[in-house]
Write a protein that holds these residues in place. Sequence first.
Motif, PDB file in Angstrom:
ATOM      1  N   ILE A 278       0.843  -1.199   0.000  1.00 39.24           N
ATOM      2  CA  ILE A 278       0.000   0.000   0.000  1.00 39.24           C
ATOM      3  C   ILE A 278       0.876   1.245   0.000  1.00 39.24           C
ATOM      4  CG2 ILE A 278      -1.604   1.379   1.393  1.00 39.24           C
ATOM      5  CD1 ILE A 278      -2.868  -1.338   2.269  1.00 39.24           C
ATOM      6  N   ASN A 279       1.886   1.268   0.868  1.00 41.56           N
ATOM      7  CA  ASN A 279       2.797   2.410   0.949  1.00 41.56           C
ATOM      8  C   ASN A 279       3.602   2.575  -0.333  1.00 41.56           C
ATOM      9  OD1 ASN A 279       3.245   3.975   3.729  1.00 41.56           O
ATOM     10  ND2 ASN A 279       2.469   1.909   4.166  1.00 41.56           N
ATOM     11  N   ALA A 280       4.094   1.475  -0.889  1.00 37.91           N
ATOM     12  CA  ALA A 280       4.900   1.547  -2.109  1.00 37.91           C
ATOM     13  C   ALA A 280       4.072   2.071  -3.280  1.00 37.91           C
ATOM     14  CB  ALA A 280       5.496   0.178  -2.449  1.00 37.91           C
ATOM     15  N   CYS A 281       2.845   1.585  -3.406  1.00 40.75           N
ATOM     16  CA  CYS A 281       1.975   2.069  -4.489  1.00 40.75           C
ATOM     17  C   CYS A 281       1.627   3.542  -4.296  1.00 40.75           C
ATOM     18  CB  CYS A 281       0.713   1.221  -4.567  1.00 40.75           C
ATOM     19  SG  CYS A 281       1.004  -0.444  -5.198  1.00 40.75           S
ATOM     20  N   ALA A 282       1.322   3.924  -3.064  1.00 40.05           N
ATOM     21  CA  ALA A 282       1.005   5.331  -2.796  1.00 40.05           C
ATOM     22  C   ALA A 282       2.212   6.208  -3.095  1.00 40.05           C
ATOM     23  CB  ALA A 282       0.568   5.506  -1.339  1.00 40.05           C
ATOM     24  N   PHE A 283       3.383   5.800  -2.626  1.00 42.31           N
ATOM     25  CA  PHE A 283       4.577   6.599  -2.881  1.00 42.31           C
ATOM     26  C   PHE A 283       4.860   6.684  -4.382  1.00 42.31           C
ATOM     27  CE2 PHE A 283       9.113   7.180  -3.550  1.00 42.31           C
ATOM     28  CZ  PHE A 283       9.282   8.406  -2.901  1.00 42.31           C
ATOM     29  N   GLY A 284       4.733   5.570  -5.083  1.00 43.82           N
ATOM     30  CA  GLY A 284       4.931   5.579  -6.528  1.00 43.82           C
ATOM     31  C   GLY A 284       3.968   6.528  -7.219  1.00 43.82           C
ATOM     32  N   GLY A 285       2.722   6.545  -6.784  1.00 40.14           N
ATOM     33  CA  GLY A 285       1.737   7.461  -7.345  1.00 40.14           C
ATOM     34  C   GLY A 285       2.078   8.913  -7.051  1.00 40.14           C
ATOM     35  N   PHE A 286       2.480   9.190  -5.816  1.00 39.40           N
ATOM     36  CA  PHE A 286       2.879  10.556  -5.458  1.00 39.40           C
ATOM     37  C   PHE A 286       4.099  10.992  -6.263  1.00 39.40           C
ATOM     38  CE2 PHE A 286       1.150   9.705  -0.960  1.00 39.40           C
ATOM     39  CZ  PHE A 286      -0.118  10.140  -1.315  1.00 39.40           C
ATOM     40  N   TRP A 287       5.064  10.089  -6.392  1.00 40.60           N
ATOM     41  CA  TRP A 287       6.291  10.407  -7.145  1.00 40.60           C
ATOM     42  C   TRP A 287       5.945  10.677  -8.615  1.00 40.60           C
ATOM     43  CZ3 TRP A 287      11.007  12.026  -6.470  1.00 40.60           C
ATOM     44  CH2 TRP A 287      11.953  11.874  -7.489  1.00 40.60           C
ATOM     45  N   ALA A 288       5.061   9.869  -9.167  1.00 43.35           N
ATOM     46  CA  ALA A 288       4.651  10.071 -10.562  1.00 43.35           C
ATOM     47  C   ALA A 288       3.944  11.416 -10.725  1.00 43.35           C
ATOM     48  CB  ALA A 288       3.744   8.933 -11.016  1.00 43.35           C
ATOM     49  N   LEU A 289       3.031  11.745  -9.821  1.00 46.52           N
ATOM     50  CA  LEU A 289       2.342  13.038  -9.891  1.00 46.52           C
ATOM     51  C   LEU A 289       3.327  14.196  -9.766  1.00 46.52           C
ATOM     52  CD1 LEU A 289      -0.861  12.410  -7.744  1.00 46.52           C
ATOM     53  CD2 LEU A 289      -0.748  12.816 -10.216  1.00 46.52           C
ATOM     54  N   LYS A 290       4.276  14.060  -8.866  1.00 45.50           N
ATOM     55  CA  LYS A 290       5.301  15.098  -8.677  1.00 45.50           C
ATOM     56  C   LYS A 290       6.126  15.256  -9.953  1.00 45.50           C
ATOM     57  CE  LYS A 290       9.389  15.791  -5.701  1.00 45.50           C
ATOM     58  NZ  LYS A 290       9.494  17.216  -5.749  1.00 45.50           N
ATOM     59  N   THR A 291       6.514  14.152 -10.564  1.00 45.20           N
ATOM     60  CA  THR A 291       7.317  14.176 -11.785  1.00 45.20           C
ATOM     61  C   THR A 291       6.534  14.771 -12.946  1.00 45.20           C
ATOM     62  OG1 THR A 291       8.550  12.244 -11.016  1.00 45.20           O
ATOM     63  CG2 THR A 291       8.662  12.739 -13.371  1.00 45.20           C
ATOM     64  N   ILE A 292       5.287  14.355 -13.100  1.00 38.34           N
ATOM     65  CA  ILE A 292       4.449  14.883 -14.176  1.00 38.34           C
ATOM     66  C   ILE A 292       4.214  16.380 -13.969  1.00 38.34           C
ATOM     67  CG2 ILE A 292       2.107  14.849 -15.159  1.00 38.34           C
ATOM     68  CD1 ILE A 292       2.179  11.758 -14.583  1.00 38.34           C
ATOM     69  N   ALA A 293       3.878  16.762 -12.757  1.00 42.59           N
ATOM     70  CA  ALA A 293       3.619  18.179 -12.475  1.00 42.59           C
ATOM     71  C   ALA A 293       4.833  19.030 -12.764  1.00 42.59           C
ATOM     72  CB  ALA A 293       3.178  18.355 -11.027  1.00 42.59           C
ATOM     73  N   SER A 294       6.009  18.545 -12.410  1.00 43.68           N
ATOM     74  CA  SER A 294       7.205  19.361 -12.615  1.00 43.68           C
ATOM     75  C   SER A 294       7.639  19.399 -14.076  1.00 43.68           C
ATOM     76  CB  SER A 294       8.349  18.872 -11.732  1.00 43.68           C
ATOM     77  OG  SER A 294       8.733  17.577 -12.101  1.00 43.68           O
ATOM     78  N   SER A 295       7.024  18.567 -14.934  1.00 39.99           N
ATOM     79  CA  SER A 295       7.395  18.572 -16.351  1.00 39.99           C
ATOM     80  C   SER A 295       6.459  19.436 -17.196  1.00 39.99           C
ATOM     81  CB  SER A 295       7.437  17.149 -16.896  1.00 39.99           C
ATOM     82  OG  SER A 295       6.138  16.609 -16.947  1.00 39.99           O
ATOM     83  N   THR A 296       5.403  19.992 -16.604  1.00 42.39           N
ATOM     84  CA  THR A 296       4.504  20.884 -17.335  1.00 42.39           C
ATOM     85  C   THR A 296       4.816  22.327 -16.955  1.00 42.39           C
ATOM     86  OG1 THR A 296       2.780  20.915 -15.642  1.00 42.39           O
ATOM     87  CG2 THR A 296       2.673  19.137 -17.284  1.00 42.39           C
TER      88      THR A 296
END
Length: 183
Positions: free
Chosen positions: A150-168
Amino acid sequence: MTVFALSSPASRSTLSIGALAVFSLLFTLGFACAVPLAAFAAISAISFDRRNALVATGAVWLANQAIGFGFMHYPLEGETLAWGGALGVIALLSCEAARLASRRLTGVAGAVAAFLAAFVAYEGSLLLIDAAIGLLERVDALGTLRIFLINACAFGGFWALKTIASSTSVGRKLTAGLSARHA
């Protein structure tokens, strides 16, 4: 509030901390006692300076507790309140562990190190408390694996959102300055 109004680091930090608190509310409704506090602590540690990382982690914990006691009817007993407080302290310790681990490495390796440090600090602290109060029989490898996933999936999702947000372009304006490293 426009992107222009979010030009100050304080505004961006406040918005990001608020977003994490909202995510905490959603996770609490979905997972109750299995909210991925280690994942929140790790993403906070790699996204903010120390002070804001601790504020974000505390806000996530507080939102979780507010929903738990206010809407999910956690019992208002000494033991439940003590565990709630302990989880708050453990979440803050996990944030510090993640911050220290992420200072050693950069990029994906730093993010993974931060997550693993937060998870080990979180689960290790719970194990120590269980040992101290004689509840080691509650320790369950499959349960711990479930919490890890649960933690790994949540962290992966947060990391992906952070990465996507910082690329726009809008995301760059919103996230500019959030990752500043201050001791």
